[in-house]
Motif scaffolding. Structure first.
Motif: not given
Lengths: 339, 339
Positions: B235-237, B239-249, B280
């Motif tokens: 779950n951490v993986i 959600k971090l995928y979602e969060g980091l993707g949106s933050a970086l973009i 992505f």
């Protein structure tokens, strides 16, 4: 007069040893007056690198160490057997008070094991965690533990929170840092057995500003200043951060080079984008300290550049000036007395 | 003649209900002949949405359900009490064989609990995991378990690996998918107690292609096809995928808009970049199936668009056509006989 901070630098650790490490040391002493660096490792190799630079001779010295611990070696065995390795020699200097801090880009496992076995823990600290600064859209957050202790227990997690909070407040300068625990949801009934056990203990801590659970999704958006995690999940977070960042940036670069039109555009956006991506670049923020030891131990990236090495040395200065270890000691001694 | 696949769609779940869900159903039946959708929920609301579209009337029907389970409700209580909710009514249809699959964008907790309590597990399956497709630079990988079972045990993890492998091979079409376990290092002696217990069990499995440990860093680079994780780290993986993707973009977009020059460039790179970022984007890949149930249960994103709903319905078709559940049953029955 400012007190001098003495940093024992592992000149043999990491992908760019000894070149970038020696250069980082030179840049650090040239930039700040109150730094003394002891380069630990193979004398000939260090001398050859030093001869390329100009620096105040009285502020960089060499301590000879004939052995090198590689990342392939089993950490415990390596620390026990290679007594004349740069890691063991430099950590012994910290233990004896001959240096205030130890910095290495070498084997994380060996640095952590040496931290415990050679430098030793502050009384009351159960498991020294690795605390890593990670970039967010709002600045930086501290991820603690980022991988030193897998299968950590609730009492360890509480200590991670306290030490991380002290570091974030006094080294990074964030007043009353928000402390949160990594969880699969923000509702209080959610979580693994470990999180459920740790949550009420954190809630009781009067010396930290605990804000509850944080979902991993909110970490990159700066949802908390101190992110408390068990070593396994913490390591997963840190490594996914690195991997996803590099994967996305790689894809974006590829996308920009895919058509003639986009190539033209890329030339125009490049300078602005470089600035943006810099804020998401971990090397800007120095190394990861191992908290709770009798002296400072800092792990920098294996591929650390001179710039990162220099920043990590500066971090050691702040750590000493802000008396972080004294604050950690006070926190745990106070706790012992209260019990 | 192709067999018809009957999908019970929760018309009341998610942020865009019922509009996008009804539209997704319409688009699905208009695109493929062998799909039948049963829209489950409040009849009036569904009828109002349906009246906006043109579609073959005999392939969309409505099943009335007067209650709605919200994401705020405790899942177990909600499933037990709200017998006339869209989730319970639709899952009961799957249980009774009146539908082949259930799709919902609603409360993940309720969908998972209902999956176990209403639809029920395949004999031999201990803990049905949630299997989520995540984008990588090489295509997609399946993350299993992405959050259904925190504190999973080694025997559960082995089942995740087997069911994930079947799904990846027959629904996504990757022959002999590489199965790896999430770990803090790739050396065999590394890991948490759970990983150390699971590793040799996976190594023994003759029916999967186990390639060892994977560090989270390698996940976005497509280091394995099936990523086995305990529910908490999984779950951490995710959600971090979602969060980091949106933050970086988000940061990249901000960077592009920061100067006049970069704004001009952004206009030129935009079309190419859009294409890149699409690969992505998780919504391209449909929903996350809960594996190991007596029927298919699929969770789509809470903010699912009609397009994602349509893709998820198509995914149900492949699931049935490829007889995934029959393959899972065969795998576990064979295992039981051997024991």
């Amino acid at each position: 007069m400012q007190e001098t901070v003495r940093v024992a630098l592992d000149a043999m650790g990491g992908d760019n040893a000894p070149g970038e490490l020696v250069k980082g040391a030179v840049d650090a002493v040239n930039a700040k007056e109150n730094i003394q660096v002891i380069l630990v490792g193979k004398e000939d190799a260090i001398k050859a690198e030093l001869s390329k630079h100009t620096y105040p001779k009285d502020r960089i010295e060499i301590r000879s160490a004939s052995e090198v611990i590689t990342t392939e070696e089993a950490p415990v065995t390596a620390i026990r057997r290679k007594k004349d390795s740069s890691i063991v020699v430099a950590q012994t200097m910290v233990k004896k008070g001959e240096a205030d801090a130890f910095v290495s880009a070498g084997s994380t496992g060996a640095i952590l094991v040496g931290g415990q076995l050679v430098v030793g823990r502050i009384r009351g600290v159960e498991r020294p965690p690795l605390a890593t600064l990670i970039p967010t859209t709002k600045g930086v957050s501290l991820l603690v533990d980022s991988g030193a202790n897998v299968d950590a227990r609730a009492s360890h997690m509480v200590q991670f929170a306290k030490m991380g909070s002290i570091y974030m407040e006094h080294v990074i300068g964030i007043k009353k840092p928000r402390v949160a625990i990594v969880n699969v949801g923000v509702e209080e009934e959610k979580g693994s057995a470990l999180v459920k056990e740790t949550f009420p203990l954190l809630k009781e801590c009067s010396d930290i500003h605990f804000t509850g659970s944080i979902e991993a999704r909110e970490i990159p958006h700066g949802g908390a200043d101190v992110i408390v995690a068990e070593g396994f999940s913490g390591n997963v977070i840190l490594k996914l951060y690195e991997g996803l960042g590099s994967a996305l940036i790689g894809e974006i670069k590829k996308g920009m080079m895919s058509t003639f039109r986009s190539k033209m555009g890329a030339l125009l956006v490049k300078p602005a984008l470089k600035e943006t991506l810099k804020t998401f670049d971990a090397t800007e923020y120095g190394g990861a300290p191992m908290l709770g030891l009798n002296g400072l131990v800092v792990k920098t990236h294996g591929n650390a550049s001179a710039k990162e090495v220099k920043n990590t040395i500066f971090q050691c200065v702040t750590f000493k000036e802000q008396k972080i270890n004294e604050k950690i000691k006070a926190c745990f001694i106070k706790k012992e007395e209260n019990e």
